[in-house]
Design a protein around this motif. Structure first.
Motif, PDB file in Angstrom:
ATOM      1  N   TYR A 141       0.866  -1.181   0.000  1.00 34.83           N
ATOM      2  CA  TYR A 141       0.000   0.000   0.000  1.00 34.83           C
ATOM      3  C   TYR A 141       0.906   1.236   0.000  1.00 34.83           C
ATOM      4  O   TYR A 141       1.850   1.325   0.803  1.00 34.83           O
ATOM      5  CB  TYR A 141      -0.878   0.045   1.246  1.00 34.83           C
ATOM      6  N   THR A 142       0.598   2.214  -0.843  1.00 34.81           N
ATOM      7  CA  THR A 142       1.369   3.459  -0.830  1.00 34.81           C
ATOM      8  C   THR A 142       1.308   4.107   0.545  1.00 34.81           C
ATOM      9  O   THR A 142       2.280   4.734   1.000  1.00 34.81           O
ATOM     10  CB  THR A 142       0.829   4.431  -1.900  1.00 34.81           C
ATOM     11  N   GLU A 143       0.188   3.943   1.223  1.00 32.09           N
ATOM     12  CA  GLU A 143       0.025   4.510   2.570  1.00 32.09           C
ATOM     13  C   GLU A 143       1.075   4.005   3.552  1.00 32.09           C
ATOM     14  O   GLU A 143       1.388   4.671   4.550  1.00 32.09           O
ATOM     15  CB  GLU A 143      -1.376   4.197   3.113  1.00 32.09           C
ATOM     16  N   SER A 171      -2.668   2.586  -3.998  1.00 31.28           N
ATOM     17  CA  SER A 171      -3.402   3.041  -2.813  1.00 31.28           C
ATOM     18  C   SER A 171      -4.289   1.925  -2.269  1.00 31.28           C
ATOM     19  O   SER A 171      -4.672   0.991  -2.986  1.00 31.28           O
ATOM     20  CB  SER A 171      -4.273   4.253  -3.163  1.00 31.28           C
ATOM     21  N   ARG A 172      -4.612   2.033  -1.018  1.00 28.80           N
ATOM     22  CA  ARG A 172      -5.503   1.056  -0.392  1.00 28.80           C
ATOM     23  C   ARG A 172      -6.849   1.014  -1.114  1.00 28.80           C
ATOM     24  O   ARG A 172      -7.456  -0.043  -1.270  1.00 28.80           O
ATOM     25  CB  ARG A 172      -5.685   1.413   1.091  1.00 28.80           C
ATOM     26  N   GLU A 173      -7.296   2.173  -1.578  1.00 26.90           N
ATOM     27  CA  GLU A 173      -8.565   2.228  -2.308  1.00 26.90           C
ATOM     28  C   GLU A 173      -8.491   1.462  -3.630  1.00 26.90           C
ATOM     29  O   GLU A 173      -9.462   0.823  -4.048  1.00 26.90           O
ATOM     30  CB  GLU A 173      -8.969   3.679  -2.570  1.00 26.90           C
ATOM     31  N   THR A 272      -3.678   4.793  -8.554  1.00 27.97           N
ATOM     32  CA  THR A 272      -3.466   6.124  -7.985  1.00 27.97           C
ATOM     33  C   THR A 272      -1.971   6.443  -7.903  1.00 27.97           C
ATOM     34  O   THR A 272      -1.209   5.690  -7.284  1.00 27.97           O
ATOM     35  CB  THR A 272      -4.080   6.211  -6.577  1.00 27.97           C
ATOM     36  N   THR A 277      -1.476  10.271  -3.472  1.00 27.14           N
ATOM     37  CA  THR A 277      -1.611   9.724  -2.111  1.00 27.14           C
ATOM     38  C   THR A 277      -0.740  10.506  -1.136  1.00 27.14           C
ATOM     39  O   THR A 277      -1.127  10.744   0.013  1.00 27.14           O
ATOM     40  CB  THR A 277      -1.232   8.227  -2.093  1.00 27.14           C
TER      41      THR A 277
END
Length: 283
Positions: A141-143, A171-173, A272, A277
């Motif tokens: 995840y980029t997060e 991204s998580r999304e 994304t 992000t």
């Protein structure tokens, strides 16, 4: 009926919101450990059922009448194989489950990440279960990286042990949309290798943080042992610090890189970008 485990978690909630764009709320069941924390899901018209990975007996009732299950991997590293087994066994016993979808790790069968082992063992259990399945081998995840961007700005440095390794995160999304898509496909594939369309090194991440923050941020590459020590020093438990440091080290070996673009093909749009992000994380 589609059941989503870990439905109050960060990924689980995003999956449910993606599913709501595809199916009516009454077709979705949220499996949660704490029902009181799921009032927002109830307000959406979603049925909430209590379920705990550490209580195998409870899953029989939780899976009653369920045709599709999204098993979101547990967060308790070291305990996940037994926790996942509880859900898989209950899904077999239920007799109604037509598809079991599992959030695994990018190339779990060959991944250099130590995190891959529990995913690999879970995949084996699913494959041996006799159930129809789809393995969502999610990349990073980029997060996971941009979550510490404000701290990097404050200290002027991104720390890591990934050397020049490329990280094809999303991204998580993005991953949540992929899960919702697979859960609603007529004939999903057995295995999906999912990662971002573009990749970056941690040096490039530091440069992007500099660009967006207006403050100089450099990448300091450390040895795996030194990075682990720093993570412990800032308060992370030793076991978790070791996993994060080893994951960074594995990125240097290509463990977080992929160029198949299977994720964007699945969700029907580009993944994304890092910059997007990151901008949200720096707000």
């Amino acid at each position: 009926m589609i059941l989503v485990t870990g439905a109050t978690g960060q990924l689980g909630q995003l999956v449910i919101h993606s599913l709501l764009k595809k199916v009516p709320a009454f077709e979705i069941v949220a499996a949660v450990r704490n029902v009181q924390k799921a009032q927002n899901l109830k307000d959406l018209g979603i049925q909430v059922r209590e379920a705990d990975y550490n209580n195998p007996e409870a899953w029989t009732a939780t899976l009653k009448g369920i045709q599709k299950v999204l098993l979101i991997s547990g967060s308790e590293v070291g305990s996940r194989i037994q926790q996942h087994k509880a859900v898989i066994d209950a899904a077999k016993k239920a007799g109604t489950v037509e598809l079991l979808v599992y959030t695994s790790l990018l190339r779990a069968d060959t991944s250099p990440l130590v995190l891959g082992q529990e995913h690999k063992e879970t995949e084996k259990m699913i494959q041996a279960s006799g159930l129809r399945y789809s393995l969502l081998r999610n990349g990073w995840y980029t997060e996971n990286y941009v979550g510490s961007a404000k701290s990097a700005v404050e200290h002027g440095a991104v720390l890591g042990a990934a050397q020049d390794g490329r990280i094809a995160s999303a991204s998580r999304e993005d991953y949540a949309e992929a899960a919702a898509q697979v859960l609603t496909l007529q004939n999903p594939k057995a295995v999906y290798e999912l990662a971002g369309d573009t990749s970056y090194s941690l040096k490039e991440l530091a440069a992007e943080i500099s660009k967006q923050s207006g403050k100089e941020v450099k990448y300091n590459n450390l040895s795996e042992a030194d990075y682990k020590a720093v993570l412990i020093q800032v308060g992370l438990p030793e076991g978790f610090a070791g996993i994060l440091a080893q994951s960074d080290s594995a990125a240097a070996q290509g463990g977080l890189y992929d160029e198949s673009h299977e994720l964007s093909q699945l969700i029907g749009r580009k993944t994304t970008p890092l910059a997007v992000t990151l901008a949200a994380a720096l707000k």
